[in-house]
Write a protein that holds these residues in place. Sequence first.
Motif, mmCIF file in Angstrom:
data_model
loop_
_atom_site.group_PDB
_atom_site.id
_atom_site.type_symbol
_atom_site.label_atom_id
_atom_site.label_comp_id
_atom_site.label_asym_id
_atom_site.label_seq_id
_atom_site.Cartn_x
_atom_site.Cartn_y
_atom_site.Cartn_z
ATOM 1 N N ALA A 24 -80.831 81.705 -83.574
ATOM 2 C CA ALA A 24 -81.877 80.680 -83.458
ATOM 3 C C ALA A 24 -81.944 80.144 -82.031
ATOM 4 C CB ALA A 24 -81.609 79.547 -84.448
ATOM 5 N N TRP A 25 -80.785 79.875 -81.442
ATOM 6 C CA TRP A 25 -80.766 79.386 -80.067
ATOM 7 C C TRP A 25 -81.363 80.421 -79.127
ATOM 8 C CZ3 TRP A 25 -78.470 81.651 -75.836
ATOM 9 C CH2 TRP A 25 -78.587 80.931 -74.643
ATOM 10 N N PHE A 26 -80.957 81.683 -79.273
ATOM 11 C CA PHE A 26 -81.441 82.710 -78.353
ATOM 12 C C PHE A 26 -82.931 82.939 -78.512
ATOM 13 C CE2 PHE A 26 -82.335 86.870 -76.652
ATOM 14 C CZ PHE A 26 -81.778 86.740 -75.380
ATOM 15 N N ALA A 27 -83.436 82.896 -79.729
ATOM 16 C CA ALA A 27 -84.874 83.066 -79.941
ATOM 17 C C ALA A 27 -85.655 81.966 -79.218
ATOM 18 C CB ALA A 27 -85.201 83.071 -81.426
ATOM 19 N N ALA A 28 -85.180 80.725 -79.331
ATOM 20 C CA ALA A 28 -85.841 79.613 -78.642
ATOM 21 C C ALA A 28 -85.706 79.748 -77.128
ATOM 22 C CB ALA A 28 -85.256 78.280 -79.117
ATOM 23 N N PHE A 29 -84.546 80.135 -76.665
ATOM 24 C CA PHE A 29 -84.293 80.336 -75.233
ATOM 25 C C PHE A 29 -85.204 81.430 -74.674
ATOM 26 C CE2 PHE A 29 -81.973 82.909 -72.071
ATOM 27 C CZ PHE A 29 -81.746 81.956 -71.080
ATOM 28 N N ASP A 30 -85.281 82.542 -75.381
ATOM 29 C CA ASP A 30 -86.100 83.666 -74.947
ATOM 30 C C ASP A 30 -87.579 83.293 -74.944
ATOM 31 O OD1 ASP A 30 -86.234 86.364 -74.055
ATOM 32 O OD2 ASP A 30 -86.812 87.011 -76.071
ATOM 33 N N ALA A 31 -88.025 82.589 -75.981
ATOM 34 C CA ALA A 31 -89.428 82.165 -76.057
ATOM 35 C C ALA A 31 -89.772 81.211 -74.912
ATOM 36 C CB ALA A 31 -89.708 81.503 -77.404
ATOM 37 N N ALA A 32 -88.884 80.295 -74.605
ATOM 38 C CA ALA A 32 -89.138 79.351 -73.509
ATOM 39 C C ALA A 32 -89.228 80.080 -72.174
ATOM 40 C CB ALA A 32 -88.034 78.286 -73.465
ATOM 41 N N ASN A 33 -88.353 81.067 -71.965
ATOM 42 C CA ASN A 33 -88.424 81.848 -70.724
ATOM 43 C C ASN A 33 -89.715 82.650 -70.648
ATOM 44 O OD1 ASN A 33 -86.077 81.297 -69.121
ATOM 45 N ND2 ASN A 33 -84.882 82.197 -70.763
ATOM 46 N N TRP A 34 -90.125 83.251 -71.769
ATOM 47 C CA TRP A 34 -91.370 84.008 -71.829
ATOM 48 C C TRP A 34 -92.552 83.086 -71.497
ATOM 49 C CZ3 TRP A 34 -93.183 88.812 -72.024
ATOM 50 C CH2 TRP A 34 -94.496 89.013 -72.440
ATOM 51 N N ASP A 35 -92.589 81.913 -72.129
ATOM 52 C CA ASP A 35 -93.671 80.963 -71.874
ATOM 53 C C ASP A 35 -93.714 80.546 -70.408
ATOM 54 O OD1 ASP A 35 -94.361 81.073 -74.541
ATOM 55 O OD2 ASP A 35 -93.445 79.145 -75.059
ATOM 56 N N ALA A 36 -92.548 80.300 -69.825
ATOM 57 C CA ALA A 36 -92.496 79.905 -68.409
ATOM 58 C C ALA A 36 -93.028 81.027 -67.527
ATOM 59 C CB ALA A 36 -91.065 79.536 -68.013
ATOM 60 N N ARG A 37 -92.689 82.264 -67.853
ATOM 61 C CA ARG A 37 -93.167 83.406 -67.062
ATOM 62 C C ARG A 37 -94.682 83.554 -67.170
ATOM 63 N NH1 ARG A 37 -90.912 88.133 -64.702
ATOM 64 N NH2 ARG A 37 -92.661 89.030 -63.601
ATOM 65 N N ILE A 38 -95.216 83.406 -68.383
ATOM 66 C CA ILE A 38 -96.669 83.486 -68.580
ATOM 67 C C ILE A 38 -97.356 82.363 -67.810
ATOM 68 C CG2 ILE A 38 -98.536 83.226 -70.271
ATOM 69 C CD1 ILE A 38 -97.238 85.956 -70.401
ATOM 70 N N ASP A 39 -96.827 81.151 -67.907
ATOM 71 C CA ASP A 39 -97.401 80.018 -67.169
ATOM 72 C C ASP A 39 -97.395 80.290 -65.669
ATOM 73 O OD1 ASP A 39 -97.823 78.659 -69.528
ATOM 74 O OD2 ASP A 39 -96.087 77.336 -69.299
ATOM 75 N N SER A 40 -96.292 80.811 -65.161
ATOM 76 C CA SER A 40 -96.172 81.114 -63.738
ATOM 77 C C SER A 40 -97.161 82.204 -63.327
ATOM 78 C CB SER A 40 -94.743 81.556 -63.430
ATOM 79 O OG SER A 40 -94.630 81.994 -62.099
ATOM 80 N N ASP A 41 -97.238 83.262 -64.124
ATOM 81 C CA ASP A 41 -98.175 84.346 -63.816
ATOM 82 C C ASP A 41 -99.621 83.864 -63.865
ATOM 83 O OD1 ASP A 41 -96.047 86.056 -63.466
ATOM 84 O OD2 ASP A 41 -96.347 87.147 -65.341
ATOM 85 N N ALA A 42 -99.946 83.027 -64.836
ATOM 86 C CA ALA A 42 -101.303 82.493 -64.943
ATOM 87 C C ALA A 42 -101.640 81.611 -63.742
ATOM 88 C CB ALA A 42 -101.469 81.713 -66.243
ATOM 89 N N ALA A 43 -100.697 80.750 -63.370
ATOM 90 C CA ALA A 43 -100.932 79.841 -62.243
ATOM 91 C C ALA A 43 -101.072 80.598 -60.923
ATOM 92 C CB ALA A 43 -99.795 78.819 -62.145
ATOM 93 N N SER A 44 -100.385 81.723 -60.800
ATOM 94 C CA SER A 44 -100.434 82.478 -59.548
ATOM 95 C C SER A 44 -101.632 83.420 -59.471
ATOM 96 C CB SER A 44 -99.150 83.295 -59.371
ATOM 97 O OG SER A 44 -99.134 84.391 -60.270
ATOM 98 N N GLY A 45 -102.362 83.555 -60.575
ATOM 99 C CA GLY A 45 -103.535 84.423 -60.576
ATOM 100 C C GLY A 45 -103.240 85.856 -61.003
ATOM 101 N N LYS A 46 -101.995 86.142 -61.358
ATOM 102 C CA LYS A 46 -101.644 87.511 -61.744
ATOM 103 C C LYS A 46 -102.386 87.988 -62.989
ATOM 104 C CE LYS A 46 -96.995 87.854 -59.845
ATOM 105 N NZ LYS A 46 -95.580 88.076 -60.170
ATOM 106 N N LEU A 47 -102.839 87.066 -63.817
ATOM 107 C CA LEU A 47 -103.506 87.447 -65.056
ATOM 108 C C LEU A 47 -105.031 87.417 -64.945
ATOM 109 C CD1 LEU A 47 -101.211 85.532 -67.566
ATOM 110 C CD2 LEU A 47 -101.036 87.892 -66.786
ATOM 111 N N ASP A 48 -105.540 87.017 -63.796
ATOM 112 C CA ASP A 48 -106.989 86.876 -63.634
ATOM 113 C C ASP A 48 -107.743 88.178 -63.881
ATOM 114 O OD1 ASP A 48 -106.466 84.257 -63.019
ATOM 115 O OD2 ASP A 48 -107.001 84.423 -60.897
ATOM 116 N N ALA A 49 -107.256 89.288 -63.358
ATOM 117 C CA ALA A 49 -107.948 90.568 -63.531
ATOM 118 C C ALA A 49 -107.962 90.981 -65.002
ATOM 119 C CB ALA A 49 -107.291 91.651 -62.681
#
Length: 66
Positions: A24-49
């Motif tokens: 349970a801890w690892f699933a939450a940890f992994d999801a939070a890291n995934w969300d942070a990466r998506i947020d970072s990629d979105a903010a940097s424009g990597k997902l615009d295309a």
Amino acid sequence: MTKLEKIEREIEALGPEELSHFRAWFAAFDAANWDARIDSDAASGKLDALAERALTAHRDGRTRPL
């Protein structure tokens, strides 16, 4: 022994209840890291295309309702 090997051995030694808590801890940890990466990629424009391709496909009628 590598750090990862040590962690693997520790996980293998966990009892069923501890393993359940770890999962349970690892699933939450992994999801939070995934969300942070998506947020970072979105903010940097990597997902615009990708977003533009999806919107173009939708405008062109190449999508379907879920």
